[in-house]
Each structure stands twice: as C-alpha cells, then as structure tokens.
Design a protein around this motif. Structure first.
Motif, PDB file in Angstrom:
ATOM      1  N   GLY A 127       1.007  -1.353  -0.027  1.00 24.55           N
ATOM      2  CA  GLY A 127       0.083  -0.010  -0.097  1.00 24.55           C
ATOM      3  C   GLY A 127       0.860   1.452   0.115  1.00 24.55           C
ATOM      4  N   GLN A 128       0.106   2.328  -0.094  1.00 20.65           N
ATOM      5  CA  GLN A 128       0.759   3.812   0.091  1.00 20.65           C
ATOM      6  C   GLN A 128      -0.316   4.337   0.685  1.00 20.65           C
ATOM      7  OE1 GLN A 128       3.830   5.340  -0.764  1.00 20.65           O
ATOM      8  NE2 GLN A 128       4.416   3.161  -0.921  1.00 20.65           N
ATOM      9  N   GLY A 129       0.051   5.177   2.060  1.00 21.71           N
ATOM     10  CA  GLY A 129      -0.765   6.194   2.584  1.00 21.71           C
ATOM     11  C   GLY A 129      -1.901   5.161   3.204  1.00 21.71           C
ATOM     12  N   PRO A 130      -3.291   5.904   2.930  1.00 22.03           N
ATOM     13  CA  PRO A 130      -4.153   5.048   3.304  1.00 22.03           C
ATOM     14  C   PRO A 130      -4.673   3.986   2.583  1.00 22.03           C
ATOM     15  CG  PRO A 130      -4.911   7.147   2.086  1.00 22.03           C
ATOM     16  CD  PRO A 130      -3.330   7.026   2.358  1.00 22.03           C
ATOM     17  N   ASP A 131      -4.233   3.737   1.373  1.00 25.01           N
ATOM     18  CA  ASP A 131      -4.786   2.659   0.464  1.00 25.01           C
ATOM     19  C   ASP A 131      -3.878   1.592   0.608  1.00 25.01           C
ATOM     20  OD1 ASP A 131      -6.097   4.387  -1.181  1.00 25.01           O
ATOM     21  OD2 ASP A 131      -4.427   5.179  -1.880  1.00 25.01           O
ATOM     22  N   ARG A 132      -4.669   0.352   1.185  1.00 30.59           N
ATOM     23  CA  ARG A 132      -3.915  -0.847   1.785  1.00 30.59           C
ATOM     24  C   ARG A 132      -4.675  -1.986   0.918  1.00 30.59           C
ATOM     25  NH1 ARG A 132      -2.082   0.603   6.924  1.00 30.59           N
ATOM     26  NH2 ARG A 132      -1.902   2.886   6.631  1.00 30.59           N
ATOM     27  N   GLY A 133      -3.591  -2.933   0.705  1.00 30.36           N
ATOM     28  CA  GLY A 133      -4.086  -4.292  -0.010  1.00 30.36           C
ATOM     29  C   GLY A 133      -3.193  -4.548  -1.007  1.00 30.36           C
ATOM     30  N   SER A 134      -2.713  -5.868  -1.396  1.00 37.46           N
ATOM     31  CA  SER A 134      -1.973  -6.232  -2.470  1.00 37.46           C
ATOM     32  C   SER A 134      -2.172  -5.681  -3.964  1.00 37.46           C
ATOM     33  CB  SER A 134      -2.164  -7.629  -2.673  1.00 37.46           C
ATOM     34  OG  SER A 134      -3.535  -7.986  -3.258  1.00 37.46           O
ATOM     35  N   GLN A 135      -3.399  -5.206  -4.108  1.00 37.95           N
ATOM     36  CA  GLN A 135      -3.636  -4.272  -5.298  1.00 37.95           C
ATOM     37  C   GLN A 135      -2.980  -2.866  -5.253  1.00 37.95           C
ATOM     38  OE1 GLN A 135      -5.984  -4.941  -2.936  1.00 37.95           O
ATOM     39  NE2 GLN A 135      -7.594  -3.359  -2.746  1.00 37.95           N
ATOM     40  N   TYR A 136      -2.282  -2.482  -4.014  1.00 38.43           N
ATOM     41  CA  TYR A 136      -1.672  -1.178  -4.083  1.00 38.43           C
ATOM     42  C   TYR A 136      -0.289  -1.278  -3.764  1.00 38.43           C
ATOM     43  CZ  TYR A 136      -6.470   0.833  -3.776  1.00 38.43           C
ATOM     44  OH  TYR A 136      -7.741   1.385  -4.124  1.00 38.43           O
ATOM     45  N   ARG A 137      -0.045  -2.657  -3.876  1.00 34.80           N
ATOM     46  CA  ARG A 137       1.825  -2.920  -3.555  1.00 34.80           C
ATOM     47  C   ARG A 137       2.712  -2.347  -4.745  1.00 34.80           C
ATOM     48  NH1 ARG A 137      -0.119  -7.196  -6.488  1.00 34.80           N
ATOM     49  NH2 ARG A 137       1.549  -8.364  -7.441  1.00 34.80           N
ATOM     50  N   SER A 138       3.872  -2.097  -4.154  1.00 34.28           N
ATOM     51  CA  SER A 138       4.831  -1.090  -5.060  1.00 34.28           C
ATOM     52  C   SER A 138       5.472  -2.482  -5.721  1.00 34.28           C
ATOM     53  CB  SER A 138       5.872  -0.466  -4.256  1.00 34.28           C
ATOM     54  OG  SER A 138       5.182   0.445  -3.438  1.00 34.28           O
ATOM     55  N   ILE A 139       5.384  -2.199  -7.178  1.00 41.75           N
ATOM     56  CA  ILE A 139       6.192  -2.994  -8.008  1.00 41.75           C
ATOM     57  C   ILE A 139       7.004  -2.146  -9.048  1.00 41.75           C
ATOM     58  CG2 ILE A 139       6.085  -4.966  -9.600  1.00 41.75           C
ATOM     59  CD1 ILE A 139       3.379  -5.539  -8.702  1.00 41.75           C
ATOM     60  N   ILE A 140       8.220  -2.496  -9.399  1.00 42.90           N
ATOM     61  CA  ILE A 140       8.755  -1.984 -10.459  1.00 42.90           C
ATOM     62  C   ILE A 140       8.974  -2.789 -11.542  1.00 42.90           C
ATOM     63  CG2 ILE A 140      10.704  -0.611 -11.247  1.00 42.90           C
ATOM     64  CD1 ILE A 140      11.542   0.170  -8.625  1.00 42.90           C
ATOM     65  N   PHE A 141       8.812  -2.638 -12.792  1.00 44.63           N
ATOM     66  CA  PHE A 141       8.639  -3.740 -13.933  1.00 44.63           C
ATOM     67  C   PHE A 141      10.154  -3.484 -14.597  1.00 44.63           C
ATOM     68  CE2 PHE A 141       4.327  -3.040 -12.596  1.00 44.63           C
ATOM     69  CZ  PHE A 141       4.093  -4.551 -12.433  1.00 44.63           C
ATOM     70  N   PHE A 142      10.927  -4.453 -15.164  1.00 44.77           N
ATOM     71  CA  PHE A 142      11.963  -4.191 -15.794  1.00 44.77           C
ATOM     72  C   PHE A 142      11.575  -5.023 -17.248  1.00 44.77           C
ATOM     73  CE2 PHE A 142      12.723  -8.145 -13.406  1.00 44.77           C
ATOM     74  CZ  PHE A 142      13.185  -9.307 -14.319  1.00 44.77           C
ATOM     75  N   GLN A 143      12.204  -4.521 -18.363  1.00 46.13           N
ATOM     76  CA  GLN A 143      12.109  -5.105 -19.651  1.00 46.13           C
ATOM     77  C   GLN A 143      13.317  -5.894 -20.293  1.00 46.13           C
ATOM     78  OE1 GLN A 143      10.006  -2.486 -22.294  1.00 46.13           O
ATOM     79  NE2 GLN A 143       9.396  -1.394 -20.576  1.00 46.13           N
ATOM     80  N   ASN A 144      14.550  -5.488 -19.584  1.00 42.83           N
ATOM     81  CA  ASN A 144      15.578  -6.515 -19.878  1.00 42.83           C
ATOM     82  C   ASN A 144      16.639  -6.276 -18.766  1.00 42.83           C
ATOM     83  OD1 ASN A 144      16.564  -3.697 -19.816  1.00 42.83           O
ATOM     84  ND2 ASN A 144      15.915  -3.410 -21.849  1.00 42.83           N
ATOM     85  N   ALA A 145      17.659  -6.992 -18.921  1.00 41.74           N
ATOM     86  CA  ALA A 145      18.845  -7.136 -18.014  1.00 41.74           C
ATOM     87  C   ALA A 145      19.324  -5.753 -17.324  1.00 41.74           C
ATOM     88  CB  ALA A 145      19.783  -8.084 -18.366  1.00 41.74           C
ATOM     89  N   GLU A 146      19.282  -4.803 -18.357  1.00 47.77           N
ATOM     90  CA  GLU A 146      19.895  -3.693 -17.871  1.00 47.77           C
ATOM     91  C   GLU A 146      18.996  -2.824 -16.950  1.00 47.77           C
ATOM     92  OE1 GLU A 146      21.369   0.623 -19.937  1.00 47.77           O
ATOM     93  OE2 GLU A 146      20.446  -0.833 -21.134  1.00 47.77           O
ATOM     94  N   GLN A 147      17.902  -2.888 -17.328  1.00 46.75           N
ATOM     95  CA  GLN A 147      16.782  -2.289 -16.447  1.00 46.75           C
ATOM     96  C   GLN A 147      16.633  -2.765 -14.894  1.00 46.75           C
ATOM     97  OE1 GLN A 147      13.055  -1.869 -18.149  1.00 46.75           O
ATOM     98  NE2 GLN A 147      13.627  -0.235 -19.739  1.00 46.75           N
ATOM     99  N   LYS A 148      16.642  -4.227 -15.000  1.00 49.67           N
ATOM    100  CA  LYS A 148      16.855  -4.931 -13.841  1.00 49.67           C
ATOM    101  C   LYS A 148      17.985  -4.596 -13.018  1.00 49.67           C
ATOM    102  CE  LYS A 148      16.254  -9.691 -11.842  1.00 49.67           C
ATOM    103  NZ  LYS A 148      16.223 -11.092 -12.098  1.00 49.67           N
ATOM    104  N   GLU A 149      19.113  -4.446 -13.472  1.00 52.67           N
ATOM    105  CA  GLU A 149      20.281  -4.247 -12.642  1.00 52.67           C
ATOM    106  C   GLU A 149      20.141  -2.651 -12.233  1.00 52.67           C
ATOM    107  OE1 GLU A 149      24.969  -3.818 -13.276  1.00 52.67           O
ATOM    108  OE2 GLU A 149      23.942  -4.172 -15.056  1.00 52.67           O
ATOM    109  N   ILE A 150      19.565  -1.761 -12.827  1.00 46.50           N
ATOM    110  CA  ILE A 150      19.387  -0.454 -12.350  1.00 46.50           C
ATOM    111  C   ILE A 150      18.418  -0.394 -11.214  1.00 46.50           C
ATOM    112  CG2 ILE A 150      18.343   1.874 -12.952  1.00 46.50           C
ATOM    113  CD1 ILE A 150      19.242   1.603 -15.902  1.00 46.50           C
ATOM    114  N   ILE A 151      17.334  -1.166 -11.351  1.00 47.81           N
ATOM    115  CA  ILE A 151      16.420  -1.229 -10.204  1.00 47.81           C
ATOM    116  C   ILE A 151      17.133  -1.698  -9.092  1.00 47.81           C
ATOM    117  CG2 ILE A 151      14.432  -2.367  -9.455  1.00 47.81           C
ATOM    118  CD1 ILE A 151      13.309  -2.123 -12.459  1.00 47.81           C
TER     119      ILE A 151
END
Length: 219
Positions: A127-151
C-alpha cells in the motif's frame, strides 16, 4: 479477551490472504517469467510502475520532463482483462499500475526509477498512505537485464541509506491492461474530489519539492 481473539483471527486471516498472494503458483509464474521488451514507437519508450493509487502515480509522472503521457491500468497479475472491481478484491494478482510513455533522449529510465522512489513511502508494504492491500503494492517492472540491474542497485542503495527494507517488488514486465476511461487523468479532471485534495495532491507536492530539477516548466 473477546476483542483480542477477534483481532488475532483478523490478523491471521489477513496474513494468510497476503501469503496466498505471494505463494499462488500462477503469481509465481508471473514473477519467474522472462521479461517482455516493448520496442520504441515514434522514438518514445514505455516504462511501468505500481506505487499505490494510480491516480496519484499518473499525476506524478505527468509532471516530469520528457514524459509525454501516462496511462492508468493494471499489471503484475495472472488474471486476464482485470477490472477495477476485480482488482480491488486483491485476488487477481494485479496492482494498480501506470504506463509511462517518455522520450529517452530527454529523461532516462534511471531517472524514472529515481522519481518512483522519491514519490512514495518506500518502506510501506502492500500500500501507500491510506490505500492498503496487495492491489496497491509497490512493483517496478523491468523489460531487460539492464533495467533490472538499475532497479536492484537503486533499491539496494536506498535500503542502505534508510537502514530499512524497501517494499518495492521487482517483476519482469509481461502485460499492461489499460484501466477504465474514468480513471484516466483523474487528478487533473477532479481537483476538488476529497481523495484528490487530501491524499493525491499532497503526495504530488511532496515529490515536486524533492526533485524540482526534473519537473516540466509548467509545474
């Protein structure tokens, strides 16, 4: 004593629900999948982030130089054609997410990740702030190995700086489902709505104060 028992039962049920979210084999297959890379289109790239309510996140990224458009929707789950109502049950695997369409000659993926961490409470789980639940979880999506390494490097550095566990999950990008029309540009179109006034706009202002150098001149 009765209240204590009820509270314990509630906590156990909540924990089981979130544990099921993580260990669901369909969800695990999403986490373990090979990332899908979206090609440039008319010189524009796309990036995907989940960080609580998509109304908030959309407005944050739209304030950044080099970002042409931000679309609210759903990603990270195993259910086809998710809707707002289904996503809110927490059983689709999806999180509210945004598609950021940007000019990589003006703003880098690295900067977009910096924006991501600067615009949220990075230690809040599910969640973030008052919004709670798995639908509000934080995720960063990577499209390749370079992006994954940056994240992963950014996440590790932030964890060290804060001496805390960073909640953001790191997923291979699979698919983005565009949200319903009425969610698009929600903060801009409904500036006087209660949630927007009390949660979304203050969150945007906090981010803008942290990273004024990345903002469009109109902000």
């Amino acid at each position: 004593m009765k209240n204590l028992v009820v509270a314990l039962v509630f906590c156990f049920a909540f924990s089981c629900q979130n544990s099921a979210q993580v260990t669901n084999p369909k969800q695990q297959a999403v986490i373990d999948a090979e990332p899908i890379e979206i090609p440039l289109e008319n010189g524009k790239a796309k990036a995907y982030f989940a960080s609580g309510c998509f109304w908030c996140v959309e407005a944050i990224y739209e304030s950044v130089k080099g970002v042409n458009e931000v679309i609210s929707g759903y990603s990270g789950g195993f259910t086809k054609n998710p809707t707002y109502e289904l996503s809110n049950t927490g059983r689709t695997g999806h999180a509210e997410a945004v598609e950021v369409i940007y000019d990589p000659n003006v703003v880098s993926f690295t900067t977009l990740v910096d924006v991501y961490f600067a615009s949220q409470n990075p230690t809040q789980v599910n969640g973030q702030g008052p919004d709670r639940g798995s639908q509000y979880r934080s995720i960063i999506f990577f499209q390749n190995a370079e992006q994954k390494e940056i994240i992963l490097k950014k996440k590790a550095a932030l964890a060290k700086k804060l001496n805390a566990t960073i909640a953001a999950e790191v997923y291979p990008f699979q698919k983005f489902w565009i949200g319903e029309d009425y969610h698009q540009n929600y903060e801009r179109l409904h500036p006087n709505q209660g949630y927007i006034r009390n949660v979304s706009i203050p969150r945007l202002r906090r981010f803008q104060a942290k990273m004024p150098e990345v903002l469009k001149s109109s902000h």
